[in-house]
Enzyme design. Structure first.
Site, short mmCIF file in Angstrom:
data_model
loop_
_atom_site.label_atom_id
_atom_site.label_comp_id
_atom_site.label_asym_id
_atom_site.label_seq_id
_atom_site.Cartn_x
_atom_site.Cartn_y
_atom_site.Cartn_z
N SER A 286 6.17 -49.63 -47.18
CA SER A 286 6.91 -50.31 -45.94
C SER A 286 7.99 -51.44 -46.90
O SER A 286 8.14 -51.22 -46.57
CB SER A 286 5.68 -50.61 -44.68
OG SER A 286 5.27 -51.54 -44.94
N GLY B 58 3.72 -47.50 -44.72
CA GLY B 58 1.79 -47.32 -43.86
C GLY B 58 1.06 -46.28 -44.97
O GLY B 58 -0.20 -46.16 -45.25
N ASN C 134 -1.09 -50.64 -49.14
CA ASN C 134 -2.21 -50.30 -48.24
C ASN C 134 -3.24 -49.72 -48.84
O ASN C 134 -3.84 -49.17 -48.25
CB ASN C 134 -1.64 -48.86 -47.20
CG ASN C 134 -0.45 -49.60 -46.52
OD1 ASN C 134 -0.28 -50.65 -45.40
ND2 ASN C 134 1.15 -48.85 -47.04
N ASP D 78 5.46 -60.71 -39.43
CA ASP D 78 4.03 -60.63 -40.56
C ASP D 78 4.39 -61.56 -42.17
O ASP D 78 4.71 -61.88 -42.30
CB ASP D 78 2.73 -59.90 -40.44
CG ASP D 78 3.69 -58.48 -41.07
OD1 ASP D 78 4.93 -58.38 -42.24
OD2 ASP D 78 3.85 -57.28 -40.10
N HIS E 239 5.67 -58.01 -44.44
CA HIS E 239 7.16 -56.90 -44.88
C HIS E 239 7.94 -58.24 -44.63
O HIS E 239 8.46 -59.20 -44.04
CB HIS E 239 7.63 -56.39 -42.99
CG HIS E 239 6.31 -55.12 -42.93
ND1 HIS E 239 5.48 -55.03 -42.51
CD2 HIS E 239 6.45 -54.10 -44.14
CE1 HIS E 239 3.69 -54.10 -42.68
NE2 HIS E 239 4.96 -53.70 -44.16
#
Length: 225
Positions: free
Chosen positions: A27, A60, A92, A181, A184
């Site tokens: 992402s 993700g 991830n 967050d 991102h």
């Protein structure tokens, strides 16, 4: 040093015919980023290159899930001899011993098709989140470098160049680049991170740096040792 390198890179750029850059990542690279108000840096890379950029990154995903879902294979079906593939994962990924393996396998499969592959280290999380600048890289940064070396492909330390771009900025500015967050980026942050990638690209001397546009000379900053 940056300004001195740009003319050298541009000297190799002639009429570009048919080559494409494909992006594989999560992402932090992907269209739409990690949700509302964010964007992946890959959406800004085309502003700095003379050849088209196709962003196949997907939110993700880890190197493992990107492999198992056939997303590396999908890119493999699209690429032709002379194309470029930039691979960047890490945010991830959890099982450390599998991470380099998946990157190496993807890179080698693209090289076999005649593509030029570049493995890029992941973008850093908000380095000012605690109010004190933190420049320690993720463990996956060194693993990405190892994967590039094992696969015998180019490497860009995107993490280090992004941190160098964040460091001189006020804490409030850096925080504003992470609206939801610590991972991102907002569009302005994604643009900065894309510029950092291009700086690392040209400083590292990758073949892809030969296709950087003149406008990239506006990106200030020295090459990292």
């Amino acid at each position: 040093m940056w300004k001195a390198i740009i003319p050298l890179a541009l000297a190799f750029v002639g009429q570009v015919a048919g080559q494409t850059v494909y992006l594989a990542g999560d992402s932090t690279t992907a269209p739409g980023g990690g949700g509302e108000g964010t964007e992946g840096w890959g959406q800004y890379l085309h502003y700095s290159l003379k050849i088209p950029v196709v962003n196949k990154a997907f939110a993700g995903r880890s190197a493992r899930s990107f492999t198992r879902e056939g997303r590396f294979d999908e890119i493999g079906k699209l690429i032709k001899k002379g194309d470029f593939v930039v691979i960047e994962f890490g945010h991830n990924d959890e099982t450390v011993h599998t991470f380099p393996y998946y990157l190496e396998q993807a890179a080698k499969s693209y090289v076999a098709k005649g593509a030029h592959v570049l493995i890029s280290s992941q973008t850093p999380n908000n380095p000012d989140e605690s109010g004190v600048f933190v420049s320690a890289p993720s463990r996956f940064v060194d693993l990405a470098k190892t994967a590039a070396a094992n696969a015998k492909v180019d490497y860009v330390d995107h993490s280090a160049y992004a941190l160098a771009a964040y460091k001189p900025l006020p804490v409030q500015t850096v925080d504003s680049y992470f609206p939801n967050d610590h991972t991102h980026t907002a569009p302005k942050g994604a643009d900065l991170v894309a510029q950092a990638f291009v700086r690392g690209l040209v400083c590292g001397g990758s073949l892809l740096s030969n296709y950087v546009k003149n406008a990239t000379s506006a990106i200030e900053g020295a090459c990292l040792k």
